[in-house]
Design an enzyme around this catalytic site. Sequence first.
Site, PDB file in Angstrom:
ATOM      1  N   ASP A  37      21.525  14.468  46.806  1.00 26.49           N
ATOM      2  CA  ASP A  37      20.439  15.101  48.431  1.00 26.49           C
ATOM      3  C   ASP A  37      20.936  15.567  49.133  1.00 26.49           C
ATOM      4  O   ASP A  37      20.589  16.176  49.577  1.00 26.49           O
ATOM      5  CB  ASP A  37      19.397  14.412  47.962  1.00 26.49           C
ATOM      6  N   HIS A 240      41.869  31.911  36.921  1.00 30.84           N
ATOM      7  CA  HIS A 240      41.485  31.276  37.896  1.00 30.84           C
ATOM      8  C   HIS A 240      41.617  30.121  38.291  1.00 30.84           C
ATOM      9  O   HIS A 240      40.820  29.010  38.209  1.00 30.84           O
ATOM     10  CB  HIS A 240      40.158  31.148  37.493  1.00 30.84           C
ATOM     11  N   ASP A 257      46.339  33.440  45.111  1.00 28.97           N
ATOM     12  CA  ASP A 257      45.397  34.167  45.421  1.00 28.97           C
ATOM     13  C   ASP A 257      43.788  34.197  46.134  1.00 28.97           C
ATOM     14  O   ASP A 257      43.223  32.899  45.725  1.00 28.97           O
ATOM     15  CB  ASP A 257      44.642  34.855  44.151  1.00 28.97           C
ATOM     16  N   ASP A 268      40.506  40.280  49.673  1.00 29.41           N
ATOM     17  CA  ASP A 268      40.429  39.737  48.203  1.00 29.41           C
ATOM     18  C   ASP A 268      41.969  40.721  48.188  1.00 29.41           C
ATOM     19  O   ASP A 268      42.613  41.329  47.218  1.00 29.41           O
ATOM     20  CB  ASP A 268      39.976  40.122  47.480  1.00 29.41           C
ATOM     21  N   HIS A 351      38.624  46.016  41.157  1.00 35.91           N
ATOM     22  CA  HIS A 351      37.109  46.020  41.250  1.00 35.91           C
ATOM     23  C   HIS A 351      36.450  46.138  42.366  1.00 35.91           C
ATOM     24  O   HIS A 351      37.290  46.284  43.154  1.00 35.91           O
ATOM     25  CB  HIS A 351      36.304  44.549  41.097  1.00 35.91           C
ATOM     26  N   HIS A 358      33.242  40.239  43.636  1.00 39.48           N
ATOM     27  CA  HIS A 358      33.591  40.961  42.750  1.00 39.48           C
ATOM     28  C   HIS A 358      31.841  42.294  43.075  1.00 39.48           C
ATOM     29  O   HIS A 358      31.168  41.927  42.666  1.00 39.48           O
ATOM     30  CB  HIS A 358      33.188  41.263  40.993  1.00 39.48           C
ATOM     31  N   TYR A 385      51.651  38.178  33.558  1.00 37.27           N
ATOM     32  CA  TYR A 385      52.000  36.809  32.165  1.00 37.27           C
ATOM     33  C   TYR A 385      52.080  35.986  31.554  1.00 37.27           C
ATOM     34  O   TYR A 385      52.323  35.880  30.352  1.00 37.27           O
ATOM     35  CB  TYR A 385      50.265  36.572  33.095  1.00 37.27           C
ATOM     36  N   GLU A 405      48.161  41.848  44.792  1.00 36.76           N
ATOM     37  CA  GLU A 405      46.590  42.105  45.253  1.00 36.76           C
ATOM     38  C   GLU A 405      46.687  42.369  46.021  1.00 36.76           C
ATOM     39  O   GLU A 405      46.679  42.074  47.360  1.00 36.76           O
ATOM     40  CB  GLU A 405      45.535  41.467  44.639  1.00 36.76           C
TER      41      GLU A 405
HETATM   42  N1  GLY Z   1      40.091  36.627  43.185  1.00 33.01           N
HETATM   43  C1  GLY Z   1      39.077  37.248  42.451  1.00 33.01           C
HETATM   44  C2  GLY Z   1      39.920  38.421  41.462  1.00 33.01           C
HETATM   45  O1  GLY Z   1      41.217  38.723  41.998  1.00 33.01           O
HETATM   46  O2  GLY Z   1      39.567  39.002  41.242  1.00 33.01           O
HETATM   47 MN    MN Z   2      40.048  40.134  43.178  1.00 31.26          MN
HETATM   48 MN    MN Z   3      42.151  38.299  43.542  1.00 31.07          MN
END
Ligand code: GLY
Ligand code: MN
Ligand code: MN
Length: 435
Positions: A37, A240, A257, A268, A351, A358, A385, A405
Amino acid sequence: MHVRPDFAHHRQRLLERLGADEAVLLFGAPHPLRNGDSEFRYRPDSDVYWLTGWEQSDCAVFLRPGEAPFTLFVQPKDKERETWTGRRPGPEGARERFGADAAFPIEKVADELVRLLQGVRTLHYAFGRDHDNDLLLLGAIQRAQKAARKTFLDTPDGFIGPARLLHDLRLIKGPDEIAVMREAARITGEAHRAAMKEARPGRNEREIEALIEWTFRREGGNGPGYGTIVAGGPNACILHYIENKDVLLDGDLLLIDAGCEYELYTGDVTRTFPVGGKFTEPQRRVYEHVLAAQEASFAFARAGQPYRAMHDASVRRLTEGMIDLGLLQGPVDDRIADDSYRKYYMHGTGHWLGLDVHDAGAYVRGNTSRPLVAGNIVTVEPGLYIAPDDMDAPRELRGIGIRIEDDLLITDGEPENLTRDIPKTVSEIEAFCAR
Ligand code: GLY
Ligand code: MN
Ligand code: MN
């Protein structure tokens, strides 16, 4: 300084685009149990939040152009429940603090909809997301139709998913949202720099994760906007990887990340750097290719360019890198055409970014990639990779996973990199780690 999204302005942008016989109905996200719960911390539905700023579960929003366009259904005040689960603004708070023209306890939503739907022909509503809400709405429409036999008013006979209108609006960030995203980016940068300082051989990935998320909270963020990835060595080849439980080794790279959620908008960012502070020669060669791919994509982060152009630019530059590194045999065009580059670059180059990592919004309209416009925020995140067990790859490259990124605001000129303050070139990273 605390910055807030301008929810009233978001409603206004939506209402301006609705006809007099159109309305929008949204229900809040459910509040799932973690186990037994005990509850997860509640995370509002992004559409509901964008329009209202309301952060509690069991709510619904109804918007229709007119004198009193904004109706909010919320958890009623309840002294006993509030003792257990926290303060509730209630309908009164919804009116006074959230600008609702009318507010009711959520239990009243079916009855009130019978009235609110009179005169509405087109309803923006996401059928298929929640069975109970769908049935509640269909019941209300049926009752509204009965009532309309006397009033001769319209009742809904056309339904449009929120993606058409609402998500198109969410794609173009206003000055309020850009300010919030800057703050999310600032905190995200603090955390990445802290992690870069603290990472060293012998530390565990989970310690770095804790440091990142502590920094997010300390700086006023909600926490991570998605599962934080702290991936040492070959763990970086799992896209991931969120287990974050291995010891960091000298000679390995560390891929992080992580993005801070602030006012429910998220950063992000990915950085990949050497655990021991200095790139090995093979690591550096792979890294320079990924960085060059990101630069190649940045050149297409311009209003008017099709969204896809950024991805195509990274694919081309990375494929050139794969050939240079001996992972593939040329020519480049053939390796792009036969998709063999996907063995080492298997994800998209970015994205939309905003309330959702996203973020909402279509990438393709008809059959064509949507052109970028000023106010879009996108990530650009190429990577390479090379699996540790890839016997086709040169031995010294096996187990290297690199992604870089950043978060870019599209403008009418040069894009603005919101996350540029985080060390990124080989020399910047090595200098920063040496301190
Ligand atoms: N961390 C999720 C992405 O980079 O899309
Ligand atoms: Mn991303
Ligand atoms: Mn990311």
